[in-house]
Every structure is written in C-alpha cells, then in structure tokens.
Design an enzyme around this catalytic site. Structure first.
Site, PDB file in Angstrom:
ATOM      1  NE  ARG A  86      -2.297  -1.866   3.270  1.00 15.74           N
ATOM      2  CZ  ARG A  86      -2.732  -2.132   4.459  1.00 15.74           C
ATOM      3  NH1 ARG A  86      -3.801  -1.631   4.876  1.00 15.74           N
ATOM      4  NH2 ARG A  86      -2.270  -2.973   5.291  1.00 15.74           N
ATOM      5  CG  HIS A 117      -2.978  -2.228  -2.515  1.00 19.60           C
ATOM      6  ND1 HIS A 117      -4.270  -1.990  -1.932  1.00 19.60           N
ATOM      7  CD2 HIS A 117      -2.754  -0.535  -2.647  1.00 19.60           C
ATOM      8  CE1 HIS A 117      -4.870  -0.819  -1.813  1.00 19.60           C
ATOM      9  NE2 HIS A 117      -3.879   0.115  -2.262  1.00 19.60           N
ATOM     10  CE  LYS A 146     -11.246   3.648   1.515  1.00 19.79           C
ATOM     11  NZ  LYS A 146     -10.565   2.405   1.849  1.00 19.79           N
ATOM     12  CG  ASP A 192      -4.567  -3.100   8.221  1.00 20.08           C
ATOM     13  OD1 ASP A 192      -4.669  -3.428   9.295  1.00 20.08           O
ATOM     14  OD2 ASP A 192      -4.011  -2.317   7.713  1.00 20.08           O
TER      15      ASP A 192
HETATM   16  C1  R5P Z   1      -7.282   0.304   0.437  1.00 21.65           C
HETATM   17  O1  R5P Z   1      -7.175   0.907  -0.460  1.00 21.65           O
HETATM   18  C2  R5P Z   1      -7.429  -1.137   0.489  1.00 21.65           C
HETATM   19  O2  R5P Z   1      -7.952  -1.808  -0.661  1.00 21.65           O
HETATM   20  C3  R5P Z   1      -8.410  -1.614   1.564  1.00 21.65           C
HETATM   21  O3  R5P Z   1      -9.769  -1.001   1.410  1.00 21.65           O
HETATM   22  C4  R5P Z   1      -7.639  -1.002   2.880  1.00 21.65           C
HETATM   23  O4  R5P Z   1      -6.438  -1.434   3.253  1.00 21.65           O
HETATM   24  C5  R5P Z   1      -8.651  -1.391   4.137  1.00 21.65           C
HETATM   25  O5  R5P Z   1      -8.127  -1.013   5.230  1.00 21.65           O
HETATM   26  P1  R5P Z   1      -9.018  -1.091   6.662  1.00 21.65           P
HETATM   27  O6  R5P Z   1      -9.622  -2.344   6.813  1.00 21.65           O
HETATM   28  O7  R5P Z   1      -8.359  -0.698   7.856  1.00 21.65           O
HETATM   29  O8  R5P Z   1     -10.287   0.003   6.523  1.00 21.65           O
END
Ligand code: R5P
Length: 311
Positions: free
Chosen positions: A93, A127, A191, A221
């Site tokens: 990421r 990613h 988002k 995550d």
């Molecule tokens: C971000 O662009 C990824 O695709 C995931 O949406 C992100 O890493 C998820 O993170 P979390 O569960 O901490 O919101």
C-alpha cells in the site's frame, strides 16, 4: 524443484506442498538470542529450482527479513533459480509518495527482494497491479477472484438482487471483474480517508435498496472500510451485506468490528496465517488458495503458461 517455507504461513506452505505431492525441503529459520534471523537449508539445493513460500504479513519486518535471509542462503548454496512466493506482499500500500519527504516503501521492498537474489516473484492480488513493475524480475500476480467467485456461487445463490460492491474507487476494476463473472450489478462506495487508518463513506454510487450486497476488496486491515461501507449500504436499504477479501490482515479492532458490526459474513483466503481469535470467529470463513498457488508453482517449474489461472 524444491519448496522451502519461512515461518509466516507454514499451514499454507504445507497445503501447497500437499497439492504438489512433495515434501517441504528441510530447513530451519530461527532467531539468535538477540532476535537476529538465522536460516539453514538442510538439503542439497545445488542446481535446483527453488520456491520460497513466505507472506510478508505481521510481523511484516521479521517475515520480510526471513525471506531475504533464506534467499541469501539459497544463492550461496548455488540454487539454479529462486522464486519468492509471497501469497501476501506486505508494504504494497506504500506504492507512491503520499506527501513531501515520504518513502515509496513498496519499491524499496521490491529492490531488497531482487538484490537478495530472487530470480522471479509469484504473488497474489497486489494492492495495485502496477506494483509488478516495481520488480525488475519476472513477476506473476495471481488473482483470487476465480476461487472467491466459485465460493460465492456455492453460498450466495444467483438472483437479480445480488450486487457486488467496491468499497472504494480504487477497487472498482477488481469488483467489476467479479461482477461480470457472476453476471451481477456493480455499486461503488465513495470512501474518503480523513487520516491514515480512518475511513469515512461519502456516497454510494448505485441503487442498493432491496439488494444482497457483497463487498469485494484486496485487503481488510482494521476493518474500518468494510464496516463503514456495510453500515452505509444497510442505511440505504440493502437487505444484507457480506464481504469477500483476498488478504485478511485483520489488525487491531478488526475481529471485534466484524463480530459486532453489520456484516453477515467475512470470507478471506489463507494468504495470511491467522490467530485463534480469527479462526474461532463464527462470522469469518476462509477459503484456500493452496491449489491456485500450487498450480502456479507447478506451471512455472515446468515452464508452462500461467495465464489459464486467471480464467
Ligand atoms: C485500500 O485501498 C485497501 O484496498 C483496503 O480497502 C484497506 O487497506 C482496508 O483497510 P481498513 O480495513 O483498515 O479500513
């Protein structure tokens, strides 16, 4: 050919070995008293085609260091070709500068793996696909979509009310691929990240009223993205929301958020080894990518095309 496993995901490594009907090469990867990593390969690998299976998941730095040190041991043991098999490639990421004086750590990690002596990389659901280009060695980026789509077909009967939802704009291409495969409609969550580790839903593109929604993403995550998206979908009339995610990073409050939040079910792959808290969570289910990874390894070893695995 030889299969070698670090400590990050021995369960998956064993499942891959079972799929290929061959044993894992005898090796030890351990710590000295001061926590430095030490690796010894206990079988001859001279002239061999060696695959090191190691996800760089939590603890990311230790697992990455194990991968680098195992690679060095193999180079010095005269392995003919070394493939770094990373079902989950951590640091992905951090693939661009997010501000002044910040690193591009995904590129640095790619450089480290290459400079340690890996000849090629096999990974899954990076990613962002373009991270392949961070490696100046051949890199196969498998997708879990066929495996997850099959599970959806078996557990979420097809109907006009099924809707695939990308939880952010960055994941639209991935979600659209799944939606086409299932012949389902697509919605998109707009988002925003006010700061790292926090997510906020601004809008939903698509009418989700009366729909069974399946959120589809590469990583869960902290679980914030999923739970916030699920809440917003329910608020706008979705009848139920489940999630299919390739990599269950599941840090901090994630399991609690899934357990007590609006998600009906979270399905992840076994690219990352999970603690009991996750394994015992009734709302989390895992599907194995061992056959997918095993087949890719077999094809690479036999110099066959891996394209068929994307179908
Ligand atoms: C971000 O662009 C990824 O695709 C995931 O949406 C992100 O890493 C998820 O993170 P979390 O569960 O901490 O919101």
């Amino acid at each position: 050919m030889k299969l070698l496993a670090g400590n990050s995901n021995r369960t998956l490594a064993q499942a891959i070995a079972a799929h290929l009907d061959m044993p894992l090469t005898k090796a030890q990867v351990k710590r000295f008293a001061d926590n430095e990593v030490f690796a010894v390969v206990e079988e001859n690998v001279r002239g061999e085609d060696v695959f090191i299976i190691q996800s760089t998941s939590y603890p990311a730095n230790d697992n990455l260091m194990e991968m680098l040190i195992m690679t060095d041991a193999l180079v010095r043991a005269s392995a003919k070709r070394i493939t770094a098999v990373m079902p989950y490639f951590g640091y992905a990421r951090q693939d661009r500068k997010t501000g002044g004086r910040t690193p591009i750590s995904a590129k640095l990690v790619a450089n480290l793996i290459t400079r340690a002596g890996a000849d090629r990389v096999l990974t899954m659901d990076l990613h962002a696909g373009q991270i392949q280009g961070f490696f100046d060695i051949p890199t196969d980026n498998l997708v879990a979509t066929p495996v997850l789509a099959q599970d959806i077909k078996e557990n979420y009967p097809r109907g006009d009310d099924l809707m695939i939802v990308s939880p952010d704009v960055g994941g639209v291409v991935r979600a659209r691929t799944l939606a086409s495969r299932l012949d389902a409609d697509l919605a998109i969550v707009d988002k925003r990240r006010p700061k790292a580790g926090e997510s906020e839903v601004m809008n939903i593109i698509g009418d989700v009223e009366g729909r069974r929604c399946i959120l589809f993403d590469d990583i869960v995550d902290s679980g914030g993205t999923l739970v916030n998206a699920a809440k917003a979908l329910i608020d706008r009339g979705a009848t139920e929301v489940s999630a299919y995610i390739s990599h269950g990073v599941l840090s901090g409050p994630a399991v609690d958020r899934v357990t007590n939040g609006p998600l009906k079910e979270l399905v992840i792959t076994d690219s990352i080894e999970q603690p009991d808290e996750v394994l015992n969570c009734p709302k989390i289910r895992r599907v194995s990518v061992a056959p997918l990874m095993g087949e890719a390894i077999r094809r690479i070893a036999n110099e066959e095309s891996v394209s068929k695995l994307f179908d």
